[in-house]
Design an enzyme around this catalytic site. Structure first.
Site, PDB file in Angstrom:
ATOM      1  CG  ASP A  87      -1.772   1.214   1.351  1.00 32.27           C
ATOM      2  OD1 ASP A  87      -2.532   1.503   0.407  1.00 32.27           O
ATOM      3  OD2 ASP A  87      -1.692   1.895   2.386  1.00 32.27           O
TER       4      ASP A  87
ATOM      5  CD  GLU B 222      -3.467  -2.339  -0.785  1.00 35.30           C
ATOM      6  OE1 GLU B 222      -4.079  -1.266  -0.934  1.00 35.30           O
ATOM      7  OE2 GLU B 222      -3.507  -3.008   0.266  1.00 35.30           O
TER       8      GLU B 222
END
Length: 228
Positions: free
Chosen positions: A49, A121
């Site tokens: 992320d 992610e």
């Protein structure tokens, strides 16, 4: 053997051959399959992320050198939010390679937006740890493609847009309601309905109420006239 083949196919789709394939194996392992000897992808998701955020911040600054922070922020959010990650995951067939527990498999985990977004992610983090930031950045920019160029049109929040549509026509704000909740506590699935005063209505399913509300608002907006 089958998993190894799926991971090789995934490597080809993301355009990176892993020097440490165990990183990719971990990136596609959901918490429902974790054990003392098998790590899941949650820590990689956390790192990925942040890598994605840095890449998108750089790309947006380079793409529009005159944009203000107030203009950049919604574009950034549109590019890094879970929905965008899940869309990219679907395009590369990431769901096919996910390692899921039986309950997640039976509840359609390979298609769930939250699981796909998290895994995307994690894959970003795996590439970053395997080959460094530049390789991860190149992969992200390639997979996100023209989303960066068209992000201004996509950046508006669907719930806000729907509320503005209703207000412009003298209607009260849309009403959101929970139709159903399914799945285990660690991976719930919410069905949310949104309805306007005139009776127009749409439903959507997602791994959180917020995501389901956004998806329902987007689905309804797509059916509504732009004016009138």
């Amino acid at each position: 053997m089958k998993l190894a083949a799926e991971l090789k196919a995934l490597e080809a789709r993301i355009g990176h051959g892993f020097a440490r394939p165990e990183l990719l194996a971990r990136a596609v392992t959901h918490s429902s399959m974790s054990s003392p000897t098998r790590k899941d992808n949650q820590r990689l998701e956390f790192l990925g992320d942040r890598v994605l955020g840095l890449v998108m911040a750089e790309a947006l600054l380079a793409n529009d050198k005159s944009a203000t922070e107030g203009q950049l922020a919604p574009r950034f959010n549109a590019l890094v939010r879970k929905e965008a990650c899940a869309d990219v995951a679907r395009e590369i067939g990431l769901g096919e390679a996910l390692k899921l527990g039986r309950s997640e498999m039976l509840s359609g985990g390979r298609r769930k937006q939250a699981l796909l977004g998290d895994a995307m992610e994690a894959v970003i983090a795996a590439v970053y740890l395997d080959a460094g930031f530049e390789v991860a950045r190149d992969m992200i920019l390639r997979l996100w493609g023209d989303r960066i160029g068209r992000v201004e049109a996509d950046a508006r929040d669907p719930k806000t847009s729907l509320q503005e549509w209703a207000q412009a026509r003298g209607m009260p704000p849309p009403v959101y309601s929970e139709v159903k909740r399914a799945g285990p506590d660690h991976a719930p699935e919410f069905t949310i309905a949104v309805e306007l005063q005139n009776g127009d209505r749409a439903e959507a399913v997602a791994g959180s109420k917020r995501q389901a509300e956004q998806a329902a608002a987007k689905a309804l907006l797509e059916r509504l006239p732009a004016s009138g």
